[in-house]
Motif scaffolding. Structure first.
Motif, mmCIF file in Angstrom:
data_model
loop_
_atom_site.group_PDB
_atom_site.id
_atom_site.type_symbol
_atom_site.label_atom_id
_atom_site.label_comp_id
_atom_site.label_asym_id
_atom_site.label_seq_id
_atom_site.Cartn_x
_atom_site.Cartn_y
_atom_site.Cartn_z
ATOM 1 N N VAL A 248 -7.900 -103.635 -20.012
ATOM 2 C CA VAL A 248 -9.296 -103.907 -20.097
ATOM 3 C C VAL A 248 -9.481 -103.384 -21.411
ATOM 4 C CG1 VAL A 248 -11.203 -103.727 -19.072
ATOM 5 C CG2 VAL A 248 -9.226 -103.669 -17.478
ATOM 6 N N ASP A 249 -9.735 -104.486 -22.973
ATOM 7 C CA ASP A 249 -10.819 -103.970 -23.570
ATOM 8 C C ASP A 249 -11.951 -104.740 -23.647
ATOM 9 O OD1 ASP A 249 -11.356 -104.501 -26.330
ATOM 10 O OD2 ASP A 249 -10.090 -105.323 -27.105
ATOM 11 N N CYS A 250 -13.150 -103.442 -23.531
ATOM 12 C CA CYS A 250 -13.951 -103.561 -23.680
ATOM 13 C C CYS A 250 -15.279 -103.447 -24.581
ATOM 14 C CB CYS A 250 -14.627 -102.484 -21.848
ATOM 15 S SG CYS A 250 -13.964 -102.669 -20.744
ATOM 16 N N THR A 251 -14.132 -103.208 -25.817
ATOM 17 C CA THR A 251 -14.735 -103.090 -27.598
ATOM 18 C C THR A 251 -16.051 -103.296 -27.148
ATOM 19 O OG1 THR A 251 -12.502 -102.720 -28.028
ATOM 20 C CG2 THR A 251 -14.427 -103.579 -29.486
ATOM 21 N N VAL B 87 -10.310 -99.861 -23.172
ATOM 22 C CA VAL B 87 -10.736 -99.187 -23.974
ATOM 23 C C VAL B 87 -12.059 -99.692 -24.363
ATOM 24 C CG1 VAL B 87 -10.665 -100.200 -26.569
ATOM 25 C CG2 VAL B 87 -8.061 -100.215 -25.146
ATOM 26 N N VAL B 88 -12.443 -98.595 -24.879
ATOM 27 C CA VAL B 88 -14.478 -98.856 -24.833
ATOM 28 C C VAL B 88 -14.704 -97.851 -26.585
ATOM 29 C CG1 VAL B 88 -15.039 -98.755 -22.797
ATOM 30 C CG2 VAL B 88 -14.669 -96.080 -24.107
ATOM 31 N N LEU C 226 -18.482 -96.157 -22.024
ATOM 32 C CA LEU C 226 -18.273 -95.421 -22.222
ATOM 33 C C LEU C 226 -18.523 -94.326 -20.922
ATOM 34 C CD1 LEU C 226 -15.811 -93.152 -22.247
ATOM 35 C CD2 LEU C 226 -17.497 -91.630 -24.052
ATOM 36 N N ASP C 227 -19.990 -94.984 -20.644
ATOM 37 C CA ASP C 227 -20.947 -94.359 -19.210
ATOM 38 C C ASP C 227 -20.119 -94.952 -18.149
ATOM 39 O OD1 ASP C 227 -22.642 -93.050 -17.278
ATOM 40 O OD2 ASP C 227 -23.685 -95.416 -17.666
ATOM 41 N N TYR D 79 -17.215 -96.728 -12.698
ATOM 42 C CA TYR D 79 -16.305 -97.231 -12.558
ATOM 43 C C TYR D 79 -15.458 -96.328 -11.608
ATOM 44 C CZ TYR D 79 -12.914 -100.760 -11.845
ATOM 45 O OH TYR D 79 -11.928 -101.075 -10.474
ATOM 46 N N ILE D 80 -14.849 -95.581 -12.647
ATOM 47 C CA ILE D 80 -13.230 -95.131 -12.056
ATOM 48 C C ILE D 80 -13.743 -94.029 -11.235
ATOM 49 C CG2 ILE D 80 -12.079 -93.205 -13.535
ATOM 50 C CD1 ILE D 80 -11.920 -94.450 -15.764
ATOM 51 N N ASN D 81 -14.626 -93.343 -11.485
ATOM 52 C CA ASN D 81 -15.105 -92.529 -9.832
ATOM 53 C C ASN D 81 -15.769 -92.413 -8.797
ATOM 54 O OD1 ASN D 81 -14.778 -89.746 -11.992
ATOM 55 N ND2 ASN D 81 -16.968 -90.214 -12.351
ATOM 56 N N LEU D 82 -16.049 -93.788 -8.646
ATOM 57 C CA LEU D 82 -16.359 -94.679 -7.943
ATOM 58 C C LEU D 82 -15.096 -95.624 -6.909
ATOM 59 C CD1 LEU D 82 -19.734 -96.049 -9.483
ATOM 60 C CD2 LEU D 82 -19.492 -94.718 -6.743
ATOM 61 N N ALA D 83 -14.406 -96.025 -8.082
ATOM 62 C CA ALA D 83 -13.066 -96.929 -7.285
ATOM 63 C C ALA D 83 -12.002 -95.817 -6.203
ATOM 64 C CB ALA D 83 -12.770 -97.647 -8.665
#
Length: 123
Positions: free
Chosen positions: A46-49, A82-83, A89-90, A95-99
């Motif tokens: 997932v490219d979030c650039t 990708v950030v 980044l936050d 997302y990672i912590n909640l999912a």
């Protein structure tokens, strides 16, 4: 459209490019498309650039709840974001912590780094 994705069944890889403002509804449409394509077990880059989001805490909780619901019935593949900005980044860390899905997840600074990390997950 702020979210564009390709699902490569031969490579078992979902590639997402997020550009501009991404809403909860757009994220949910992407997730639904992945489920319909039977691509949940595939690796995801997932490219979030170039992504921006103003997701509220409630929206983050809704998205995480959807991910947990999917994870309860199907296994998700490795996920790499990708950030390029502190704000994203936050967002990705939340997302990672909640999912709390049980799969490898990583945040990288470049697409090349993300591809290398995902390749190690397939090995």
């Amino acid at each position: 459209m702020p979210l564009r994705w390709t699902i490569d069944h031969a490579q078992r890889l979902v590639t997402v490019i997020a550009e501009g403002e991404v809403t909860l509804q757009q994220a949910e449409e992407y997730l639904d498309a992945v489920v319909v394509a039977d691509a949940m077990p595939y690796a995801k880059l997932v490219d979030c650039t170039d992504m921006v989001t103003h997701a509220t805490d409630n929206e983050m909780m809704e998205l995480a709840a959807r991910i947990r619901a999917y994870a309860g019935v199907m296994k998700g593949g490795p996920l790499c974001f990708v950030v390029a900005t502190p704000e994203m980044l936050d967002y990705t860390r939340r997302y990672i912590n909640l999912a709390t899905a049980e799969r490898p997840m990583q945040i990288c600074k470049s697409v090349a780094e993300a591809k290398a990390w995902l390749a190690k997950q397939k090995a």
